[in-house]
Write an enzyme that holds these catalytic residues in place. Structure first.
Site, PDB file in Angstrom:
ATOM      1  N   HIS A 277     -12.932 -16.759  24.672  1.00 37.03           N
ATOM      2  CA  HIS A 277     -12.278 -15.432  24.723  1.00 37.03           C
ATOM      3  C   HIS A 277     -10.818 -15.551  25.165  1.00 37.03           C
ATOM      4  O   HIS A 277     -10.501 -15.369  26.341  1.00 37.03           O
ATOM      5  CB  HIS A 277     -13.072 -14.542  25.696  1.00 37.03           C
ATOM      6  CG  HIS A 277     -12.715 -13.102  25.623  1.00 37.03           C
ATOM      7  ND1 HIS A 277     -13.621 -12.101  25.896  1.00 37.03           N
ATOM      8  CD2 HIS A 277     -11.547 -12.466  25.334  1.00 37.03           C
ATOM      9  CE1 HIS A 277     -13.036 -10.925  25.769  1.00 37.03           C
ATOM     10  NE2 HIS A 277     -11.767 -11.118  25.445  1.00 37.03           N
TER      11      HIS A 277
ATOM     12  N   HIS B  81      -6.721 -14.369  24.100  1.00 38.22           N
ATOM     13  CA  HIS B  81      -5.816 -13.570  23.259  1.00 38.22           C
ATOM     14  C   HIS B  81      -4.503 -14.332  23.113  1.00 38.22           C
ATOM     15  O   HIS B  81      -3.846 -14.625  24.111  1.00 38.22           O
ATOM     16  CB  HIS B  81      -5.557 -12.199  23.893  1.00 38.22           C
ATOM     17  CG  HIS B  81      -6.787 -11.354  24.012  1.00 38.22           C
ATOM     18  ND1 HIS B  81      -7.246 -10.567  22.977  1.00 38.22           N
ATOM     19  CD2 HIS B  81      -7.674 -11.185  25.028  1.00 38.22           C
ATOM     20  CE1 HIS B  81      -8.356  -9.939  23.362  1.00 38.22           C
ATOM     21  NE2 HIS B  81      -8.639 -10.300  24.599  1.00 38.22           N
TER      22      HIS B  81
ATOM     23  N   ARG C   8      -1.832 -13.435  20.818  1.00 33.25           N
ATOM     24  CA  ARG C   8      -0.701 -12.504  20.563  1.00 33.25           C
ATOM     25  C   ARG C   8       0.157 -12.833  19.357  1.00 33.25           C
ATOM     26  O   ARG C   8       1.126 -12.127  19.105  1.00 33.25           O
ATOM     27  CB  ARG C   8       0.213 -12.398  21.797  1.00 33.25           C
ATOM     28  CG  ARG C   8      -0.472 -12.051  23.093  1.00 33.25           C
ATOM     29  CD  ARG C   8      -1.258 -10.781  23.005  1.00 33.25           C
ATOM     30  NE  ARG C   8      -1.740 -10.334  24.326  1.00 33.25           N
ATOM     31  CZ  ARG C   8      -2.827  -9.590  24.488  1.00 33.25           C
ATOM     32  NH1 ARG C   8      -3.546  -9.209  23.444  1.00 33.25           N
ATOM     33  NH2 ARG C   8      -3.204  -9.207  25.691  1.00 33.25           N
TER      34      ARG C   8
ATOM     35  N   ASN D  85      -7.313  -9.387  17.768  1.00 29.45           N
ATOM     36  CA  ASN D  85      -6.396  -8.239  17.891  1.00 29.45           C
ATOM     37  C   ASN D  85      -4.924  -8.643  17.929  1.00 29.45           C
ATOM     38  O   ASN D  85      -4.157  -8.219  18.784  1.00 29.45           O
ATOM     39  CB  ASN D  85      -6.763  -7.370  19.107  1.00 29.45           C
ATOM     40  CG  ASN D  85      -6.623  -8.087  20.434  1.00 29.45           C
ATOM     41  OD1 ASN D  85      -6.587  -9.322  20.478  1.00 29.45           O
ATOM     42  ND2 ASN D  85      -6.530  -7.336  21.510  1.00 29.45           N
TER      43      ASN D  85
ATOM     44  N   HIS E  41     -17.206  -5.952  22.977  1.00 26.67           N
ATOM     45  CA  HIS E  41     -16.492  -5.388  24.137  1.00 26.67           C
ATOM     46  C   HIS E  41     -17.194  -4.056  24.424  1.00 26.67           C
ATOM     47  O   HIS E  41     -16.970  -3.068  23.733  1.00 26.67           O
ATOM     48  CB  HIS E  41     -15.021  -5.187  23.772  1.00 26.67           C
ATOM     49  CG  HIS E  41     -14.202  -4.524  24.830  1.00 26.67           C
ATOM     50  ND1 HIS E  41     -13.102  -5.128  25.397  1.00 26.67           N
ATOM     51  CD2 HIS E  41     -14.310  -3.321  25.414  1.00 26.67           C
ATOM     52  CE1 HIS E  41     -12.565  -4.306  26.287  1.00 26.67           C
ATOM     53  NE2 HIS E  41     -13.276  -3.199  26.312  1.00 26.67           N
TER      54      HIS E  41
ATOM     55  N   ASN F 157      -8.991  -4.395  31.607  1.00 24.81           N
ATOM     56  CA  ASN F 157     -10.059  -3.739  30.863  1.00 24.81           C
ATOM     57  C   ASN F 157     -11.101  -4.774  30.477  1.00 24.81           C
ATOM     58  O   ASN F 157     -10.772  -5.706  29.748  1.00 24.81           O
ATOM     59  CB  ASN F 157      -9.471  -3.100  29.599  1.00 24.81           C
ATOM     60  CG  ASN F 157     -10.531  -2.528  28.677  1.00 24.81           C
ATOM     61  OD1 ASN F 157     -11.725  -2.658  28.903  1.00 24.81           O
ATOM     62  ND2 ASN F 157     -10.082  -1.878  27.601  1.00 24.81           N
TER      63      ASN F 157
ATOM     64  N   ASP G  45     -10.842 -14.264  28.951  1.00 27.46           N
ATOM     65  CA  ASP G  45     -10.162 -13.025  28.525  1.00 27.46           C
ATOM     66  C   ASP G  45      -8.660 -13.128  28.847  1.00 27.46           C
ATOM     67  O   ASP G  45      -8.034 -12.160  29.271  1.00 27.46           O
ATOM     68  CB  ASP G  45     -10.777 -11.779  29.183  1.00 27.46           C
ATOM     69  CG  ASP G  45     -10.309 -10.481  28.510  1.00 27.46           C
ATOM     70  OD1 ASP G  45      -9.643 -10.545  27.452  1.00 27.46           O
ATOM     71  OD2 ASP G  45     -10.621  -9.412  29.060  1.00 27.46           O
TER      72      ASP G  45
ATOM     73  N   HIS H  37       0.740 -10.463  28.807  1.00 29.19           N
ATOM     74  CA  HIS H  37       1.603  -9.322  28.486  1.00 29.19           C
ATOM     75  C   HIS H  37       2.994  -9.602  29.028  1.00 29.19           C
ATOM     76  O   HIS H  37       3.138 -10.112  30.142  1.00 29.19           O
ATOM     77  CB  HIS H  37       1.073  -8.030  29.113  1.00 29.19           C
ATOM     78  CG  HIS H  37      -0.156  -7.496  28.451  1.00 29.19           C
ATOM     79  ND1 HIS H  37      -0.166  -7.055  27.146  1.00 29.19           N
ATOM     80  CD2 HIS H  37      -1.424  -7.347  28.906  1.00 29.19           C
ATOM     81  CE1 HIS H  37      -1.390  -6.647  26.835  1.00 29.19           C
ATOM     82  NE2 HIS H  37      -2.173  -6.821  27.878  1.00 29.19           N
TER      83      HIS H  37
END
Ligand SMILES: [Zn+2]
Length: 421
Positions: A50, A52, A54, A84, A170, A269, A296, A300
């Site tokens: 898991h 991300h 980007r 995503n 999710h 989240n 996760d 950012h």
């Protein structure tokens, strides 16, 4: 040929390891001279189900390269990239782009396909086309969003069962979490922030497990966070459901009290829950109800994260201290051992993600290793190899340090330094 001398295995045995090409050639006594690894523990390279990344779309927060460097720094040799990005990884073309774009890096990056087109939750993405593509996708997820429509979830589970895939959900009931900012309860009321009920997570997990049982399909529960969710998964496993579950480093060690600071680094989240929930999650990781630790990792940019709480993005980076958190929860606590650590950080995520390669430390296996100094204690700094700095563990002291990472017989990290990029 790489020769590693005086290592310790998870079992406690002392050995040398010879690596020939991309393969482990010997575990035992080597007559050759090599790199002295006294005090280091040899573990199979870590696998994160898991992450991300980007890219494409949000390269100011992370790129495939910066995420890969962060992963290698944390001891990972395989990571699964969530869908995503922008454009969303919902087609054969998009997942093949990621596989191709990352193929020269000293880490395996496996694309996760979106369940629904554009993560919009309206119609199924091209699951079979992604499965049949050169990227051979087996894990599908709308992570960040919940596949809340029951008919769509039923279709997705049915279809993935046909080709041996799975849905990673999710679990977040959208209508119960409109505007939610933190865990629901007395503290949310005191702080004046919209609460995020435990039931919003638990109801979706319960529904999906019933579907998985009915359809004999495979379900993976992303980042569960509540004591109630643990009870539901325990029940489902006892019933024989094909369900697995993951927990993040931050939900294992951090709790909602940190939100008192209104520091958005703690905004995530699903949200940080009660200290009691974190304790139950740790116990469930020890007893096997929760199968794996997954980061996760959600980078950012400063712009998105270093602003007032209400406007800040959800998410935390995690690749570079996940192993330390797992060591704290499993080993330092005295609750478990390094064999269990290997299961939750490597072998079980590899199995759930359906990696073909044998990653166990054995002669003939692929030489993917993380060499860890377990006696080291280090203070976590926000400065990492990620392009983002949103690390909720900053300033904390955690055990263990990844000294070397080896991917297919090549150092991706050596003597604490990442070797590429
Ligand atoms: Zn998620």
């Amino acid at each position: 040929m790489i020769v590693l001398k005086n290592l310790e295995l998870a079992s406690g045995e002392r050995v040398d390891i010879e690596i020939d090409g991309d393969t482990i050639a010997l575990i035992g006594n080597s007559k050759l001279s090599g790199i002295d690894c006294s005090g280091l523990l040899a573990l199979p390279g870590f696998v994160d189900l898991h992450t991300h990344l980007r890219e494409p779309g949000f390269e100011e927060s992370e790129t495939v390269l910066s995420g890969a460097r962060s992963a290698a720094a944390g001891g990972y040799t395989t990571i699964f990239a969530m869908a995503n990005s922008y454009p969303v990884a919902d087609s054969a073309e998009a997942v093949e782009w990621l596989a191709r774009h990352s193929s020269s890096l000293p880490i395996e990056i496996r694309p996760i396909g979106a369940v629904t087109k554009g993560l919009a939750g309206d119609e199924l993405a091209e699951l079979r086309a992604m499965a049949n593509s050169a990227a051979e996708v087996r894990v599908f997820s709308d992570d960040g969003m919940c596949v809340s429509d029951e008919q769509l979830m039923r279709q997705a589970l049915t279809l993935t069962r046909e080709f041996g895939g799975l849905i990673a959900q999710h679990s977040q009931h959208p209508e119960q979490t409109v505007g939610s900012q933190m865990n629901a309860g007395a503290l949310a009321i005191e702080l004046g922030l919209v609460g995020w009920p435990a039931a919003a997570e638990e109801q979706i997990i319960k529904r999906d497990i019933e579907l998985a049982l009915e359809l004999d399909a495979q379900l993976h529960v992303c980042h569960l966070t509540t004591a109630g969710a643990v009870d539901i998964v325990r029940w489902a496993k006892a019933k024989g459901a094909r369900v697995t579950a993951e927990v993040t480093p931050h939900h294992l060690m951090l709790d909602e009290e940190l939100v008192r600071s209104y520091d958005p680094v703690f905004k995530v989240n699903p949200p940080l829950r009660r200290a009691e929930d974190a304790r139950v999650l740790s116990e469930a990781l020890v007893d096997g109800t929760i199968d794996i630790v997954a980061t996760d990792h959600a980078p950012h940019s400063q712009e998105k994260k270093e602003c007032e709480w209400q406007n800040a993005a959800f998410g935390m980076v995690g690749l570079e201290n996940a192993a330390s958190v797992a060591q704290e929860v499993l080993i330092e606590s005295g609750a478990s051992d390094w064999n269990r650590f290997v299961e939750v950080m490597s072998s079980k995520p590899a199995e759930i993600g359906k990696l073909n390669a044998d990653l166990s430390l054995a002669v003939g296996s692929l030489a993917n290793l993380a060499l860890v100094d377990p006696s080291e204690r280090r203070t976590i700094t926000p400065q990492t190899h990620s392009k983002s700095r949103n690390n909720p563990f900053r300033g904390r002291e955690l055990p263990g340090k990844v000294v070397h990472t080896i991917y297919r017989g090549t150092f991706s990290k050596r003597d604490g330094e990442v070797q590429f990029g």
